[in-house]
Design an enzyme around this catalytic site. Sequence first.
Site, mmCIF file in Angstrom:
data_model
loop_
_atom_site.group_PDB
_atom_site.id
_atom_site.type_symbol
_atom_site.label_atom_id
_atom_site.label_comp_id
_atom_site.label_asym_id
_atom_site.label_seq_id
_atom_site.Cartn_x
_atom_site.Cartn_y
_atom_site.Cartn_z
ATOM 1 N N ASP A 29 0.855 -1.193 0.000
ATOM 2 C CA ASP A 29 0.000 0.000 0.000
ATOM 3 C C ASP A 29 0.890 1.241 0.000
ATOM 4 O OD1 ASP A 29 -1.741 2.216 0.964
ATOM 5 O OD2 ASP A 29 -3.211 0.610 1.195
ATOM 6 N N ILE A 30 0.550 2.211 -0.844
ATOM 7 C CA ILE A 30 1.383 3.412 -0.986
ATOM 8 C C ILE A 30 1.274 4.326 0.246
ATOM 9 C CG2 ILE A 30 -0.216 4.995 -2.153
ATOM 10 C CD1 ILE A 30 3.384 4.181 -3.250
ATOM 11 N N HIS A 92 -10.412 -5.444 -2.622
ATOM 12 C CA HIS A 92 -9.064 -5.650 -2.078
ATOM 13 C C HIS A 92 -9.145 -5.937 -0.585
ATOM 14 C CE1 HIS A 92 -9.945 -1.298 -1.965
ATOM 15 N NE2 HIS A 92 -9.291 -1.272 -0.810
ATOM 16 N N HIS A 94 -6.746 -5.536 2.844
ATOM 17 C CA HIS A 94 -5.523 -4.982 3.430
ATOM 18 C C HIS A 94 -4.931 -6.028 4.375
ATOM 19 C CE1 HIS A 94 -6.451 -0.558 2.674
ATOM 20 N NE2 HIS A 94 -7.646 -1.092 2.492
HETATM 21 P P1 5GP Z 1 -9.834 1.578 0.755
HETATM 22 O O1 5GP Z 1 -10.541 1.646 -0.579
HETATM 23 O O2 5GP Z 1 -9.750 0.173 1.285
HETATM 24 O O3 5GP Z 1 -10.375 2.548 1.766
HETATM 25 O O4 5GP Z 1 -8.352 2.074 0.544
HETATM 26 C C1 5GP Z 1 -7.643 1.900 -0.661
HETATM 27 C C2 5GP Z 1 -6.167 1.788 -0.379
HETATM 28 O O5 5GP Z 1 -5.492 1.791 -1.627
HETATM 29 C C3 5GP Z 1 -5.576 2.926 0.454
HETATM 30 O O6 5GP Z 1 -4.947 2.377 1.617
HETATM 31 C C4 5GP Z 1 -4.594 3.603 -0.483
HETATM 32 O O7 5GP Z 1 -3.428 4.042 0.178
HETATM 33 C C5 5GP Z 1 -4.285 2.514 -1.498
HETATM 34 N N1 5GP Z 1 -3.945 3.052 -2.803
HETATM 35 C C6 5GP Z 1 -4.699 3.925 -3.531
HETATM 36 N N2 5GP Z 1 -4.083 4.198 -4.707
HETATM 37 C C7 5GP Z 1 -2.937 3.474 -4.714
HETATM 38 C C8 5GP Z 1 -1.881 3.350 -5.662
HETATM 39 O O8 5GP Z 1 -1.876 3.942 -6.746
HETATM 40 N N3 5GP Z 1 -0.859 2.520 -5.331
HETATM 41 C C9 5GP Z 1 -0.830 1.816 -4.146
HETATM 42 N N4 5GP Z 1 0.230 1.021 -3.924
HETATM 43 N N5 5GP Z 1 -1.811 1.923 -3.225
HETATM 44 C C10 5GP Z 1 -2.846 2.745 -3.512
#
Ligand code: 5GP
Length: 127
Positions: A29-30, A92, A94
């Site tokens: 995760d970035i 996804h 985590h």
């Molecule tokens: P959620 O949708 O579960 O709330 O969070 C999405 C996750 O994807 C976040 O933790 C965010 O940091 C990660 N994320 C979003 N865009 C990118 C990206 O381009 N690259 C990476 N490696 N992680 C990403």
Amino acid sequence: MPSIFTKIINGEIPCYKIYEDDKTFAFLDINPETKGHTLVIPKNEVDKIYELPDEDYEALMSTVKKLSKHLEKKLGARTLWKVIGTDVPHAHVHLLPYDETWEHGRNLKLTPEEFEEIRQTLEYKPE
Ligand code: 5GP
């Protein structure tokens, strides 16, 4: 329009990849909440995990299980699972190697070199 995560799978957006098979993909995760924070995704792009066909759901969870054990072995930390999905509409999970200072939503600041070092430690190589 493909999701950001489909673009990552296709190599159009860079990532720190740690695992890939025919149905799933995993990368750091970035915005990591703990060291080794990893996202495991299905290659089949759907918004919500429960929209996946059973075969893809089972493949996703099999990779989640395998990589959780792998992260625990490499980092010596219990691996937490988190499913949110409100930011990126591509299913996804985590994986969060537990750290007692962890707080949901609080990010670590890592340099590209630090990300790469973690990637090398966590890259999954089947035995
Ligand atoms: P959620 O949708 O579960 O709330 O969070 C999405 C996750 O994807 C976040 O933790 C965010 O940091 C990660 N994320 C979003 N865009 C990118 C990206 O381009 N690259 C990476 N490696 N992680 C990403």
